[in-house]
Motif scaffolding. Structure first.
Motif, mmCIF file in Angstrom:
data_model
loop_
_atom_site.group_PDB
_atom_site.id
_atom_site.type_symbol
_atom_site.label_atom_id
_atom_site.label_comp_id
_atom_site.label_asym_id
_atom_site.label_seq_id
_atom_site.Cartn_x
_atom_site.Cartn_y
_atom_site.Cartn_z
ATOM 1 N N PHE A 1 0.818 -1.222 0.000
ATOM 2 C CA PHE A 1 0.000 0.000 0.000
ATOM 3 C C PHE A 1 0.852 1.273 0.000
ATOM 4 C CE2 PHE A 1 -2.809 2.730 2.953
ATOM 5 C CZ PHE A 1 -3.384 3.390 1.888
ATOM 6 N N ILE A 2 1.648 1.470 1.025
ATOM 7 C CA ILE A 2 2.451 2.691 1.115
ATOM 8 C C ILE A 2 3.617 2.624 0.130
ATOM 9 C CG2 ILE A 2 3.650 4.280 2.669
ATOM 10 C CD1 ILE A 2 2.266 2.775 4.996
ATOM 11 N N GLY A 3 4.210 1.439 -0.007
ATOM 12 C CA GLY A 3 5.347 1.277 -0.906
ATOM 13 C C GLY A 3 5.029 1.658 -2.337
ATOM 14 N N SER A 4 3.893 1.220 -2.857
ATOM 15 C CA SER A 4 3.555 1.496 -4.255
ATOM 16 C C SER A 4 3.352 2.989 -4.494
ATOM 17 C CB SER A 4 2.308 0.713 -4.671
ATOM 18 O OG SER A 4 1.190 1.048 -3.872
ATOM 19 N N HIS A 5 2.716 3.657 -3.539
ATOM 20 C CA HIS A 5 2.524 5.105 -3.687
ATOM 21 C C HIS A 5 3.864 5.848 -3.603
ATOM 22 C CE1 HIS A 5 -1.640 3.913 -2.880
ATOM 23 N NE2 HIS A 5 -1.993 5.056 -3.435
ATOM 24 N N THR A 6 4.781 5.327 -2.811
ATOM 25 C CA THR A 6 6.106 5.951 -2.718
ATOM 26 C C THR A 6 6.903 5.727 -3.991
ATOM 27 O OG1 THR A 6 6.093 5.676 -0.310
ATOM 28 C CG2 THR A 6 8.229 6.046 -1.350
ATOM 29 N N VAL A 7 6.778 4.558 -4.604
ATOM 30 C CA VAL A 7 7.441 4.300 -5.893
ATOM 31 C C VAL A 7 6.972 5.320 -6.933
ATOM 32 C CG1 VAL A 7 7.674 2.681 -7.813
ATOM 33 C CG2 VAL A 7 7.842 1.846 -5.458
ATOM 34 N N VAL B 1 -0.846 9.444 -0.104
ATOM 35 C CA VAL B 1 -0.025 10.224 -1.052
ATOM 36 C C VAL B 1 0.795 11.270 -0.296
ATOM 37 C CG1 VAL B 1 -0.057 11.800 -3.023
ATOM 38 C CG2 VAL B 1 -1.570 9.807 -2.999
ATOM 39 N N ASP B 2 0.194 11.894 0.704
ATOM 40 C CA ASP B 2 0.959 12.815 1.563
ATOM 41 C C ASP B 2 2.124 12.072 2.217
ATOM 42 O OD1 ASP B 2 -0.573 15.087 1.099
ATOM 43 O OD2 ASP B 2 -1.910 14.730 2.792
ATOM 44 N N LEU B 3 1.834 10.884 2.700
ATOM 45 C CA LEU B 3 2.853 10.070 3.364
ATOM 46 C C LEU B 3 3.972 9.698 2.404
ATOM 47 C CD1 LEU B 3 3.429 8.690 6.104
ATOM 48 C CD2 LEU B 3 2.227 6.687 5.240
ATOM 49 N N ASN C 1 7.137 19.343 9.808
ATOM 50 C CA ASN C 1 6.761 20.569 9.102
ATOM 51 C C ASN C 1 7.940 21.519 8.968
ATOM 52 O OD1 ASN C 1 3.491 20.769 10.782
ATOM 53 N ND2 ASN C 1 4.198 19.419 9.171
ATOM 54 N N ASN C 2 8.681 21.719 10.071
ATOM 55 C CA ASN C 2 9.724 22.745 10.109
ATOM 56 C C ASN C 2 11.074 22.260 9.603
ATOM 57 O OD1 ASN C 2 7.845 24.499 11.280
ATOM 58 N ND2 ASN C 2 8.344 23.799 13.347
ATOM 59 N N VAL C 3 11.437 21.025 9.916
ATOM 60 C CA VAL C 3 12.771 20.524 9.531
ATOM 61 C C VAL C 3 12.757 19.889 8.139
ATOM 62 C CG1 VAL C 3 14.659 18.984 10.182
ATOM 63 C CG2 VAL C 3 13.358 20.164 11.965
ATOM 64 N N LEU C 4 11.769 19.048 7.887
ATOM 65 C CA LEU C 4 11.678 18.428 6.554
ATOM 66 C C LEU C 4 11.033 19.363 5.538
ATOM 67 C CD1 LEU C 4 10.499 14.706 7.044
ATOM 68 C CD2 LEU C 4 12.768 15.533 6.412
ATOM 69 N N GLY C 5 10.237 20.296 6.024
ATOM 70 C CA GLY C 5 9.490 21.146 5.100
ATOM 71 C C GLY C 5 8.329 20.395 4.470
ATOM 72 N N TRP C 6 7.773 19.464 5.203
ATOM 73 C CA TRP C 6 6.664 18.634 4.709
ATOM 74 C C TRP C 6 5.431 18.853 5.569
ATOM 75 C CZ3 TRP C 6 3.983 15.156 7.676
ATOM 76 C CH2 TRP C 6 3.055 14.352 7.006
ATOM 77 N N LYS C 7 4.263 18.816 4.930
ATOM 78 C CA LYS C 7 3.015 18.955 5.691
ATOM 79 C C LYS C 7 1.935 18.133 5.006
ATOM 80 C CE LYS C 7 0.330 22.711 7.878
ATOM 81 N NZ LYS C 7 -0.559 21.816 8.512
ATOM 82 N N ALA C 8 1.146 17.432 5.793
ATOM 83 C CA ALA C 8 -0.001 16.712 5.235
ATOM 84 C C ALA C 8 -1.005 17.728 4.694
ATOM 85 C CB ALA C 8 -0.647 15.840 6.298
ATOM 86 N N GLU C 9 -1.537 17.472 3.506
ATOM 87 C CA GLU C 9 -2.411 18.441 2.848
ATOM 88 C C GLU C 9 -3.860 17.991 2.756
ATOM 89 O OE1 GLU C 9 -0.530 19.110 -0.899
ATOM 90 O OE2 GLU C 9 1.168 20.210 -0.020
ATOM 91 N N SER C 10 -4.102 16.679 2.702
ATOM 92 C CA SER C 10 -5.455 16.179 2.459
ATOM 93 C C SER C 10 -6.255 16.028 3.751
ATOM 94 C CB SER C 10 -5.397 14.835 1.745
ATOM 95 O OG SER C 10 -4.784 14.972 0.484
ATOM 96 N N THR C 11 -7.562 16.233 3.656
ATOM 97 C CA THR C 11 -8.463 16.068 4.793
ATOM 98 C C THR C 11 -8.889 14.604 4.912
ATOM 99 O OG1 THR C 11 -10.450 16.427 3.458
ATOM 100 C CG2 THR C 11 -9.379 18.391 4.398
ATOM 101 N N LEU C 12 -9.516 14.276 6.049
ATOM 102 C CA LEU C 12 -10.050 12.935 6.246
ATOM 103 C C LEU C 12 -11.068 12.607 5.156
ATOM 104 C CD1 LEU C 12 -10.464 10.334 7.916
ATOM 105 C CD2 LEU C 12 -12.107 11.607 9.321
ATOM 106 N N ASP C 13 -11.950 13.536 4.853
ATOM 107 C CA ASP C 13 -12.970 13.286 3.821
ATOM 108 C C ASP C 13 -12.330 13.041 2.456
ATOM 109 O OD1 ASP C 13 -14.959 13.551 5.687
ATOM 110 O OD2 ASP C 13 -15.603 15.561 5.052
ATOM 111 N N GLU C 14 -11.297 13.812 2.124
ATOM 112 C CA GLU C 14 -10.627 13.624 0.827
ATOM 113 C C GLU C 14 -9.950 12.263 0.751
ATOM 114 O OE1 GLU C 14 -9.577 18.322 -0.162
ATOM 115 O OE2 GLU C 14 -8.172 17.096 1.001
ATOM 116 N N ALA C 15 -9.305 11.870 1.846
ATOM 117 C CA ALA C 15 -8.662 10.558 1.880
ATOM 118 C C ALA C 15 -9.702 9.450 1.771
ATOM 119 C CB ALA C 15 -7.841 10.408 3.154
#
Length: 338
Positions: free
Chosen positions: A11-17, A237-239, A310-324
């Motif tokens: 699941f997570i691996g394929s989206h990361t590929v 996808v955020d992950l 958020n601050n060190v990697l510069g990454w933030k989750a963008e999608s809401t629960l409903d969108e996911a």
């Protein structure tokens, strides 16, 4: 740069590929197909217009791991997803989890330490915190006694990586993620567990389609707003994007320590009943469910403090629960039409 993604058809691996290939990386997928399908390669290819290399390999077979690294000597990094991951199953079959999750990691690191340098991203979990004393959970929260063999394998895995990085040329980032859900917006890949789903959202979507009679909600007497367990549900996808950002941090030598740790979540906790309500909202239908006894190994509440990511990697989750949830439902419907 050539990146090995173990468990890359999961699941997570394929989206990361997908995200790696979108960023121009050459990807070699390693997967034993124990909880995935080779068909996922076609889904990845349809999204990226690039077919990743796939090698069927059981990482518990040390000699096969050695052969793989002899064949692929120009590896820049490894993202390690391959592991058994169901809390309940781990309670019933602990030795399977210790063999699969620990041995495979050791055999990988034994080969990587022979390289001049190696970047290693480890798929860890918020389960390492056990039932944390404070919410939201920061990376500084004490690692508690594991509530399940699965959680214990993640704690031990982190310790193995930290000890190994001290005395080798391996640099690592431990990504402790909360509860990944959803699917790629194309609906070409998503979560497709073999057999009865162990995770909440695929069980919900399968129940929504009538494949399951009803959803069991494990306990409604927890000290939460509605009595059901609270988790931090993050769009896959955020992950996946976070893994690519973390990998680039190591490759660009921007890491401040040999091993860094980041929580990956949304920072918001949602109860089981709230997740059911989200499904009912996006699908327009009621979900049949019943309250049953608590499940061994479950904790009351876990959601992330994401400030460091958020601050060190510069990454933030963008999608809401409903969108996911909507993407998960779209994926489930498409899969069952095939």
């Amino acid at each position: 740069m050539k990146i090995v993604v173990t468990g890359g058809l999961g699941f997570i691996g394929s989206h990361t590929v997908v995200e790696l290939q979108n960023q121009g990386f050459e990807v070699v997928i390693v997967d034993d197909l124990s909880n995935s399908s080779e068909e996922v390669v076609n889904g990845i290819t349809s999204i990226t217009n690039q077919k990743p290399v796939f090698e069927k390999l059981d990482l518990r077979e040390k000699s096969k791991v050695q052969e793989f690294f002899k064949k692929h000597q120009d590896i820049s990094g490894v993202i390690h997803f391959a592991a058994s991951k169901a809390v309940g199953e781990s309670v019933g079959n602990p030795l399977l989890y210790y063999e699969n999750n620990i041995n495979a990691l050791v055999y990988l690191l034994q080969e990587l330490k022979e390289l001049p340098e190696a970047s290693f991203i480890f798929s860890s979990s918020c389960t390492v915190y056990g039932q944390a004393e404070k919410m939201p959970i920061t990376e500084d929260a004490p690692v508690q006694a594991a509530m399940s063999p699965y959680g214990n394998t993640k704690q031990i895995g982190e310790e193995i990586i930290i000890d190994t990085a001290k005395v080798t040329n391996i640099s690592a980032i431990l990504l402790r993620y909360f509860n990944p859900i959803g699917a790629h917006p194309s609906a070409a890949i998503g979560e497709l567990p073999l057999g009865v789903p162990q995770n909440l959202v695929p069980f919900i979507t399968q129940t929504g389609l009538g494949l399951r009679k009803e959803l069991s909600v494990y306990g409604d007497d927890y000290p939460t707003t509605d009595g059901t367990c609270v988790r931090d549900y993050i769009h896959v996808v955020d992950l996946a994007k976070a893994h690519v950002i973390a990998l680039k941090r190591l490759l660009d030598k921007k890491n401040l320590e040999k091993v860094e740790t980041f929580n990956l979540g949304t920072g918001t906790g949602s109860s089981v009943l709230e997740v059911i309500q989200s499904f009912e909202k996006v699908s327009g239908q009621k979900l049949p469910y019943k309250i049953v006894d608590r499940r061994e190994g479950d904790i009351t509440s876990a959601y992330a403090n994401t400030d460091k990511a958020n601050n060190v990697l510069g990454w933030k989750a963008e999608s809401t629960l409903d969108e996911a949830m909507e993407s998960a439902w779209k994926w489930e419907q498409k899969v069952r039409q095939q």
